[in-house]
Design a protein around this motif. Sequence first.
Motif, PDB file in Angstrom:
ATOM      1  N   CYS A 183      37.612  -1.969  65.441  1.00 32.51           N
ATOM      2  CA  CYS A 183      36.767  -3.151  65.344  1.00 32.51           C
ATOM      3  C   CYS A 183      36.600  -3.774  66.721  1.00 32.51           C
ATOM      4  O   CYS A 183      37.582  -4.105  67.377  1.00 32.51           O
ATOM      5  CB  CYS A 183      37.370  -4.164  64.377  1.00 32.51           C
ATOM      6  SG  CYS A 183      36.424  -5.698  64.303  1.00 32.51           S
ATOM      7  N   GLN A 184      35.348  -3.917  67.156  1.00 33.24           N
ATOM      8  CA  GLN A 184      35.066  -4.460  68.485  1.00 33.24           C
ATOM      9  C   GLN A 184      34.706  -5.943  68.423  1.00 33.24           C
ATOM     10  O   GLN A 184      34.377  -6.535  69.444  1.00 33.24           O
ATOM     11  CB  GLN A 184      33.897  -3.691  69.112  1.00 33.24           C
ATOM     12  CG  GLN A 184      34.096  -2.197  69.178  1.00 33.24           C
ATOM     13  CD  GLN A 184      35.107  -1.786  70.228  1.00 33.24           C
ATOM     14  OE1 GLN A 184      35.172  -2.366  71.294  1.00 33.24           O
ATOM     15  NE2 GLN A 184      35.924  -0.797  69.913  1.00 33.24           N
ATOM     16  N   HIS A 185      34.728  -6.513  67.248  1.00 27.89           N
ATOM     17  CA  HIS A 185      34.259  -7.884  67.098  1.00 27.89           C
ATOM     18  C   HIS A 185      35.349  -8.888  67.465  1.00 27.89           C
ATOM     19  O   HIS A 185      36.531  -8.594  67.366  1.00 27.89           O
ATOM     20  CB  HIS A 185      33.796  -8.129  65.656  1.00 27.89           C
ATOM     21  CG  HIS A 185      32.672  -7.222  65.246  1.00 27.89           C
ATOM     22  ND1 HIS A 185      32.758  -6.337  64.205  1.00 27.89           N
ATOM     23  CD2 HIS A 185      31.440  -7.075  65.762  1.00 27.89           C
ATOM     24  CE1 HIS A 185      31.622  -5.682  64.101  1.00 27.89           C
ATOM     25  NE2 HIS A 185      30.804  -6.100  65.024  1.00 27.89           N
ATOM     26  N   CYS A 230      37.316  -8.397  62.459  1.00 34.87           N
ATOM     27  CA  CYS A 230      36.989  -8.432  61.038  1.00 34.87           C
ATOM     28  C   CYS A 230      38.270  -8.276  60.218  1.00 34.87           C
ATOM     29  O   CYS A 230      39.213  -7.617  60.660  1.00 34.87           O
ATOM     30  CB  CYS A 230      36.039  -7.299  60.700  1.00 34.87           C
ATOM     31  SG  CYS A 230      34.478  -7.388  61.591  1.00 34.87           S
ATOM     32  N   CYS A 253      32.252  -3.325  58.706  1.00 31.88           N
ATOM     33  CA  CYS A 253      32.998  -2.863  59.873  1.00 31.88           C
ATOM     34  C   CYS A 253      34.372  -2.311  59.491  1.00 31.88           C
ATOM     35  O   CYS A 253      34.880  -1.412  60.140  1.00 31.88           O
ATOM     36  CB  CYS A 253      33.139  -4.019  60.845  1.00 31.88           C
ATOM     37  SG  CYS A 253      34.042  -3.629  62.335  1.00 31.88           S
TER      38      CYS A 253
HETATM   39 ZN   LIG Z   1      34.405  -5.694  63.210  1.00 34.32          ZN
END
Ligand SMILES: [Zn+2]
Length: 64
Positions: A2-4, A8, A34
């Motif tokens: 997960c790059q957020h 997430c 995601c």
């Molecule tokens: Zn994410």
Amino acid sequence: MCQHQPHCPPHEAADHDAARTVACHPEQGWSLLCNGVVVFEDTGELLPDGGIVVPHRPTDLPVR
Ligand SMILES: [Zn+2]
């Protein structure tokens, strides 16, 4: 994976529906979150570990 930011929620979290949508296929009636959860338009879900969540469409809305 997960790059957020913030990350997430994982698929096993109670709020896994809050993950970002990374692929949306409304013509096929599903979207991929995601965290690997596939959400279907009837609100059913397919989890990446093979589990399923039965549709939980709100029941306080009129049925069409
Ligand atoms: Zn994410």
